[in-house]
Design an enzyme around this catalytic site. Structure first.
Site, PDB file in Angstrom:
ATOM      1  N   GLY A 208      34.470  82.480  49.661  1.00 43.27           N
ATOM      2  CA  GLY A 208      34.468  83.275  50.879  1.00 43.27           C
ATOM      3  C   GLY A 208      33.086  83.821  51.178  1.00 43.27           C
ATOM      4  O   GLY A 208      32.086  83.372  50.602  1.00 43.27           O
ATOM      5  N   ASN A 209      33.034  84.797  52.067  1.00 42.43           N
ATOM      6  CA  ASN A 209      31.761  85.418  52.405  1.00 42.43           C
ATOM      7  C   ASN A 209      31.988  86.903  52.672  1.00 42.43           C
ATOM      8  O   ASN A 209      33.111  87.397  52.600  1.00 42.43           O
ATOM      9  CB  ASN A 209      31.109  84.720  53.598  1.00 42.43           C
ATOM     10  CG  ASN A 209      31.980  84.742  54.839  1.00 42.43           C
ATOM     11  OD1 ASN A 209      32.264  85.801  55.398  1.00 42.43           O
ATOM     12  ND2 ASN A 209      32.436  83.561  55.269  1.00 42.43           N
TER      13      ASN A 209
END
Length: 405
Positions: A208-209
């Site tokens: 993810g980020n």
């Protein structure tokens, strides 16, 4: 700066939620005059409004007649907010009826007016209500679409009063634009994406980020305040739904693409503020990946995700639509943040690109932002550090200008 707020409350079960909205205004230092209808007092009594606002409360034009309250309250207001606004209140406002203090106030107000409807789905969908809403919006009144969810009794549908926190934020956005702020997005359908996608590795882990979704939610809120019909595609964001916005929740980049592409078929503008993962694992383990006894790490093979911004820019589902992208850059030995942004704008084919310098983790999770808005025709608008709401309005200013061209 202290703002003079008139908080109108009409006679619906959601009247109790207006207490939270009142608290938000008073705790922010604003001067609030509560004007309930007689029916509203059947749900929440006058002593409650008086205690929370610090002012006496009346529903009648006959009280303190020497002060001419039926004219004075509206004339002196900086903003009038009615929450909840029932179908009856909308009808009276649309037709200029004035049979109590609140409807008189609406007729005399020359400041921004925000109405937050709440009613059963059938009442909201009725042609009479929709015609009244259209009339009010054509006059510049901000009428927030109601939220979807549990209504009175066991009913579920559209008609729920939006979260008071989100109504408060929307009103602040209206005030930020000043008394001459126009409903320049009225009747427009816009799509905003927000948050960061997650690509599963196994049942408990993902790639993810750090995108919080704050900027995308600010964009959705600002568009709603300017009269747009807003669809917000939200990727893994835990923020409250913005008032008057339809929210579609997704997790992965593939789901984000599907939702955005579906919504663009009728959209006048699309703002891709979400941060899609560029890559995803070629395979997802059905069981949690265990640590190896020898201390080695598993090799994870990745494949590229679809480029949503480039796709919707290239294959315009609606001719003349405006496409806006975001570029979170840090700069490297191939170019500066701005140089990389210009290259991305040309590569993606969108109309506008909002370039953020995220060196050192800046922007993510912050209430503030600064950016440069690049356009395909070569213009660049520098937006100094300020609230994400302020940046959102600059972006919509640029979009609205293209609608007018």
């Amino acid at each position: 700066m202290t703002v003079r707020v008139v908080l109108g409350v009409s006679g619906g079960i959601a009247a109790y939620k207006a207490c939270e909205l009142l608290r938000r205004f008073t705790e922010s230092g604003h001067d609030v005059t509560v004007v309930p209808t007689a029916a509203a007092l059947e749900f929440v009594g006058a002593p409650t409004w008086a205690a929370l606002s610090g002012k006496p409360v009346s529903t009648e034009v006959w009280a303190d007649v020497h002060e001419v309250p039926h004219v004075r309250i509206g004339q002196q207001a900086d903003v009038v907010v009615v929450a909840p606004a029932t179908a009856d209140l909308l009808a009276k406002a649309a037709h200029g009826l004035a049979d109590d203090l609140l409807t008189n106030t609406l007729l005399t107000a020359r400041c921004p007016v925000v109405l937050a409807p709440a009613m059963h789905t059938e009442m909201w969908d009725h042609p009479a209500t929709q015609a009244n809403v259209a009339t009010l919006r054509a006059r510049g009144v901000v009428v927030i679409d109601p939220a979807e969810g549990r209504l009175t009794g066991a009913d579920i549908g559209k008609g729920r009063l939006p979260d008071p926190v989100e109504i408060f934020e929307l009103v602040l956005g209206v005030l930020d634009r000043g008394p001459e702020a126009s409903q320049d997005l009225a009747g427009r359908k816009v799509v905003v994406s927000a948050g960061g996608t997650r690509e599963p590795l196994d049942p408990v882990r993902f790639l993810g980020n750090r995108s919080s979704g704050l900027q995308g939610y600010a964009l959705a809120r600002a568009a709603a305040a300017r009269g747009a019909h807003v669809t917000l595609v939200s990727a893994n964001v835990t923020l409250p739904d913005p008032a008057g916005v339809s929210v579609v929740r997704v997790e992965t980049t593939a789901q984000l693409r599907e939702a955005v592409v579906a919504a663009t078929s009728t959209a006048d503008a699309v703002v891709m503020a979400a941060a899609p993962a560029d890559f995803r694992p070629t395979s997802v383990s059905d069981a949690k990946i265990k640590k190896a006894g020898d201390g080695s790490a598993p090799a994870i093979e990745l494949e590229q995700n679809p480029d949503i911004l480039a796709e919707i820019s290239r294959e315009r589902a609606r001719p003349g639509s405006v496409i806006v992208g975001f570029a979170a850059e840090t700069g490297d030995d191939t170019g500066s943040v701005l140089e990389l942004g210009r290259a991305k704008l040309a590569r993606k084919g969108c109309d506008l690109l909002v370039v953020n310098d995220v060196s050192g983790g800046a922007v993510f999770g912050s209430a503030d932002n600064e950016a440069v808005v690049l356009s395909a025709d070569g213009d660049a608008v520098d937006v100094p550090r300020g609230s994400k709401s302020a940046l959102a309005h600059v972006i919509w200013d640029q979009v609205a200008r293209r609608f007018a061209d």
